[in-house]
Design a protein around this motif. Structure first.
Motif, PDB file in Angstrom:
ATOM      1  N   HIS A   1      -6.713   0.453   2.616  1.00  0.00           N
ATOM      2  CA  HIS A   1      -5.512   0.141   1.811  1.00  0.00           C
ATOM      3  C   HIS A   1      -5.786  -1.008   0.860  1.00  0.00           C
ATOM      4  O   HIS A   1      -5.178  -1.108  -0.206  1.00  0.00           O
TER       5      HIS A   1
ATOM      6  N   HIS B   1      -4.439 -10.985   1.812  1.00  0.00           N
ATOM      7  CA  HIS B   1      -3.721 -11.192   3.077  1.00  0.00           C
ATOM      8  C   HIS B   1      -4.495 -10.743   4.314  1.00  0.00           C
ATOM      9  O   HIS B   1      -4.053 -10.987   5.439  1.00  0.00           O
ATOM     10  N   HIS B   2      -5.653 -10.085   4.130  1.00  0.00           N
ATOM     11  CA  HIS B   2      -6.495  -9.752   5.286  1.00  0.00           C
ATOM     12  C   HIS B   2      -7.821 -10.500   5.254  1.00  0.00           C
ATOM     13  O   HIS B   2      -8.737 -10.156   6.002  1.00  0.00           O
TER      14      HIS B   2
ATOM     15  N   ASP C   1       1.992 -12.500   6.924  1.00  0.00           N
ATOM     16  CA  ASP C   1       1.797 -11.077   7.212  1.00  0.00           C
ATOM     17  C   ASP C   1       1.693 -10.853   8.724  1.00  0.00           C
ATOM     18  O   ASP C   1       2.342  -9.963   9.278  1.00  0.00           O
TER      19      ASP C   1
ATOM     20  N   LYS D   1      -1.158   0.973   0.945  1.00  0.00           N
ATOM     21  CA  LYS D   1      -0.872   1.869   2.080  1.00  0.00           C
ATOM     22  C   LYS D   1      -0.222   3.185   1.640  1.00  0.00           C
ATOM     23  O   LYS D   1      -0.181   4.130   2.417  1.00  0.00           O
TER      24      LYS D   1
ATOM     25  N   ASP E   1       1.226  -4.657   0.480  1.00  0.00           N
ATOM     26  CA  ASP E   1       0.645  -3.503   1.174  1.00  0.00           C
ATOM     27  C   ASP E   1       0.740  -2.222   0.350  1.00  0.00           C
ATOM     28  O   ASP E   1       0.707  -1.123   0.909  1.00  0.00           O
TER      29      ASP E   1
HETATM   30 FE   LIG Z   1      -2.103  -5.194   4.706  1.00  0.00          FE
END
Ligand SMILES: [Fe+2]
Length: 255
Positions: A82, A107-108, A136, A57, A54
């Motif tokens: 992000h 991861h998304h 996640d 972010k 992440d």
């Molecule tokens: Fe994320």
């Protein structure tokens, strides 16, 4: 130069939760990778990817990042950035393996192609990328935040399964559940007689029969004398996994 230490410092100075979540995701990825018998080098790359996943972010507006509760559609679009920032950061990072970068950048993603940032579909998301999506979400669900209760692992597994097969890989979610265990050591459970306890050990036994350290009674709504209940030797069984905040009790002194 992007190093693990300055990543941690940058995450920590931005948001304590961001650092905690990043460390948890790294730990869970290594645990899951070990379960799937990944070699040491791969596990190390998984850990680095988890810590960095992440990193984008750090460029997200604090008001959106720290907003308690649900984001508006506009805020969510901003939050999704992000992963755009992460792309740029990954491109400039030296010495990172492709696997570590994938963990960060996938991861998304969703199996049906509706994820972000690239909308990858099916086989375009490799095994380690699919693992990162599962881990996640699991950590986000089971974390305590100021605005929400932590979910029990069992409840989180149910949600992970509801996200298959369009978002998450179903076989892999089942592998993850087997890896973590329905009632992981350290989690809270309610027994069939209303006692609440901590899953103390599950070594050399099946997932449904751990030893539970009991300290509270739901029936009498009070703390009780601490007892160890071995579910292999008892008529009692685990009724459900519970989160401490849902019961308004503090299990901390009993660990
Ligand atoms: Fe994320």
């Amino acid at each position: 130069m992007l190093t693990r230490l300055n990543v941690c410092q940058r995450c920590a100075s931005k948001d304590a939760y961001l650092l905690e979540h990043s460390v948890n995701v790294a730990f869970l990825l290594v645990t899951f990778g070990k379960y799937l018998q990944f070699d040491r080098d791969k596990l190390r790359e998984m850990a680095v990817g988890g810590i960095l996943h992440d990193i984008g972010k750090i460029k997200v507006d604090n008001k959106v990042l720290h907003k308690p509760g649900k984001l508006t559609p506009e805020e969510f679009e901003h939050m999704k950035l992000h992963q755009v920032y992460a792309l740029a950061i990954m491109n400039e990072a030296k010495g990172l393996s492709q696997l570590s970068k994938d963990i960060c950048l996938m991861h998304h993603e969703k199996l049906d192609g509706r994820g972000y940032p690239r909308g990858l579909k099916g086989d375009e998301i490799p095994l380690h990328g699919r693992m990162s999506c599962i881990v996640d979400i699991f950590d986000a669900l089971t974390a305590t935040r100021c605005y929400k209760e932590a979910m029990s692992p069992a409840a989180a597994f149910k949600i992970l399964l509801s996200l298959t097969p369009f978002h998450l890989d179903q076989e892999l979610v089942y592998d993850f559940i087997r890896c973590i265990g329905i009632y992981p050591v350290g989690s809270l459970v309610e027994l069939s007689d209303g006692q609440i306890g901590i899953v103390w050990t599950s070594k050399d036994r099946d997932a449904l029969h751990p030893v539970v350290k009991c300290f509270y009674s739901i029936k009498f709504k009070r703390y009780t004398e601490v007892t160890m209940v071995d579910l292999l030797q008892s008529e009692l069984y685990v009724e459900r996994g519970v989160s401490p905040s849902s019961l308004d009790i503090d299990p901390t002194p009993f660990y």
